[in-house]
Enzyme design. Structure first.
Site, mmCIF file in Angstrom:
data_model
loop_
_atom_site.group_PDB
_atom_site.id
_atom_site.type_symbol
_atom_site.label_atom_id
_atom_site.label_comp_id
_atom_site.label_asym_id
_atom_site.label_seq_id
_atom_site.Cartn_x
_atom_site.Cartn_y
_atom_site.Cartn_z
ATOM 1 N N HIS A 14 0.862 -1.201 0.000
ATOM 2 C CA HIS A 14 0.000 0.000 0.000
ATOM 3 C C HIS A 14 0.887 1.237 0.000
ATOM 4 C CE1 HIS A 14 -3.727 2.261 1.608
ATOM 5 N NE2 HIS A 14 -2.797 3.163 1.330
ATOM 6 N N HIS A 137 -10.519 0.976 2.462
ATOM 7 C CA HIS A 137 -10.267 2.024 3.457
ATOM 8 C C HIS A 137 -11.460 1.978 4.411
ATOM 9 C CE1 HIS A 137 -8.695 6.128 4.695
ATOM 10 N NE2 HIS A 137 -9.803 5.986 5.386
ATOM 11 N N ASP A 248 1.477 2.824 3.461
ATOM 12 C CA ASP A 248 0.596 3.983 3.250
ATOM 13 C C ASP A 248 1.423 5.264 3.207
ATOM 14 O OD1 ASP A 248 -1.770 5.366 2.783
ATOM 15 O OD2 ASP A 248 -2.289 5.529 4.898
ATOM 16 N N HIS A 252 2.927 14.822 0.905
ATOM 17 C CA HIS A 252 2.341 16.118 0.564
ATOM 18 C C HIS A 252 3.451 17.155 0.678
ATOM 19 C CE1 HIS A 252 -1.911 14.870 0.615
ATOM 20 N NE2 HIS A 252 -1.585 14.125 1.656
ATOM 21 N N ALA A 264 -3.692 15.039 5.171
ATOM 22 C CA ALA A 264 -3.400 13.810 5.904
ATOM 23 C C ALA A 264 -2.412 12.959 5.123
ATOM 24 C CB ALA A 264 -4.684 13.027 6.144
#
EC number: 3.5.2.3
Length: 348
Positions: A14, A137, A248, A252, A264
């Protein structure tokens, strides 16, 4: 205790690579350690069909470092309009390995997601028929539900029903963050697995909120209390093949995190396996890391494990304060802090 740890090369089940000018940076970081990665499809616009997956895959391959054999495993983004034909075409493409259920509004670029799971039952039936996993999710998104309760509510309202309704469907409960999710996956049939991130093993919500708000710890699902962190460590280090590595890692640009309304996502790809080693060492469970990082995921997906290896050495080093991210910068998790394990670079 040995100061060297050699593992079969791991995979990341992921990850978010984003798109465009940042790809050489994000792909370079993941390819440093991992042979393969499940690539999240939440671009703008999202990756909704096999053709879009193929085009994104080519952009990723073109961004690989020279000599890299990194393999992106593509994923479809499910919408209310995804058809069984879309699923069958994705399977036939040979490059799409899963489909992703984002409840609309659950996380970054999920506005095109599913408004009601019932809307995609025909597509889910097709996934079960062709043997393609559904990646979930697992959070409800209704505004009246507390953000710390959204994962448990998703289990109670949707996940149990989903698993019962489609008993042959492979389901990955992604980036689990609660004891409730760990227990659900443990007790579920063998076709249900889960990924766990490094940040949810190493940290809890106190690290994010006590003594000041630390935006680079903010991700979704959000960090929970320490009792849930302990349960996740128990699951990850148990040797149970239902649990496997999924970072994950979600970059950003700095200005988008350090803002009045910050995005997030934690960026961990640059040192992910080093962070997982730290978490497993805290539990005296380094002998379980290879299963979690290198064996359980391929087995769940029906793929062979990698045959080459990586080596970690117990040697302190300081994480960079920032990393390039296209024309901007990203602040990685653990920026400026000491890490206890280092990847030998001749593994790359």
């Amino acid at each position: 205790m040995s100061d060297r740890l050699t593992l079969l090369r791991p995979d990341d089940w992921h990850i978010h690579l984003r798109d465009g000018a940042v790809l050489p940076h994000t792909v370079g970081d993941v390819a440093r350690t991992f042979a393969r990665a499940i690539i999240m499809p939440n671009l703008v616009p999202p990756v909704r069909n096999a053709d879009e997956a193929g085009a994104y895959r080519e952009r990723i391959l073109n961004a690989r470092p020279a000599g890299s054999r990194f393999e992106p495993l593509m994923v479809l983004y499910l919408t209310d309009r995804t058809s069984p034909e879309d699923i069958r075409a994705a399977k036939a493409s040979g490059i799409v390995y899963a489909a992703k259920l984002y409840p609309a509004g659950a996380t970054t670029n999920s506005d095109s997601g599913v408004t009601s799971i019932d809307n995609i039952f025909p597509a889910i039936e097709a996934l079960a028929e062709v043997g393609m996993p559904l990646l979930v999710h697992g959070e409800v998104t209704r505004s009246e539900i507390d953000v710390f309760d959204r994962e448990k509510r998703f289990i109670d309202e949707h996940m149990r029903r989903l698993v019962e309704r489609f008993p042959t469907l492979k389901v990955v409960f992604e980036h689990i963050t609660t004891a409730d999710a760990a227990q659900f996956v443990t007790e579920a049939p063998a076709n249900v697995g889960a990924t766990i991130t490094a940040q949810h093993l190493l940290y809890n919500r106190n690290h994010m909120l006590v003594g000041g708000i630390r935006p680079h710890f903010y991700c979704l699902p959000i960090l929970k209390r320490n009792t849930h962190q302990v349960a996740l460590l128990d699951a990850a280090t148990s040797g149970n093949p239902k649990f496997f590595l999924g970072t994950d890692s979600a970059p950003h640009a700095r200005h988008a995190k350090e803002a009045a309304c910050g995005c997030a996502g934690c960026y961990t790809a640059y040192a992910a396996i080093e962070m997982y080693a730290e978490a497993f060492e805290q539990r005296n469970a380094l002998d379980k890391l290879e299963g979690f990082a290198s064996l359980h995921g391929p087995a769940f997906y029906g793929l062979p494990a990698n045959t080459d290896t990586i080596t970690l050495v117990r040697e302190e080093w300081t994480a960079p304060d920032s990393l390039p991210f296209g024309e901007q910068t990203v602040i990685p998790l653990r920026a400026g802090e000491k890490l206890r394990w280092r990847l030998l670079e001749d593994n790359a």
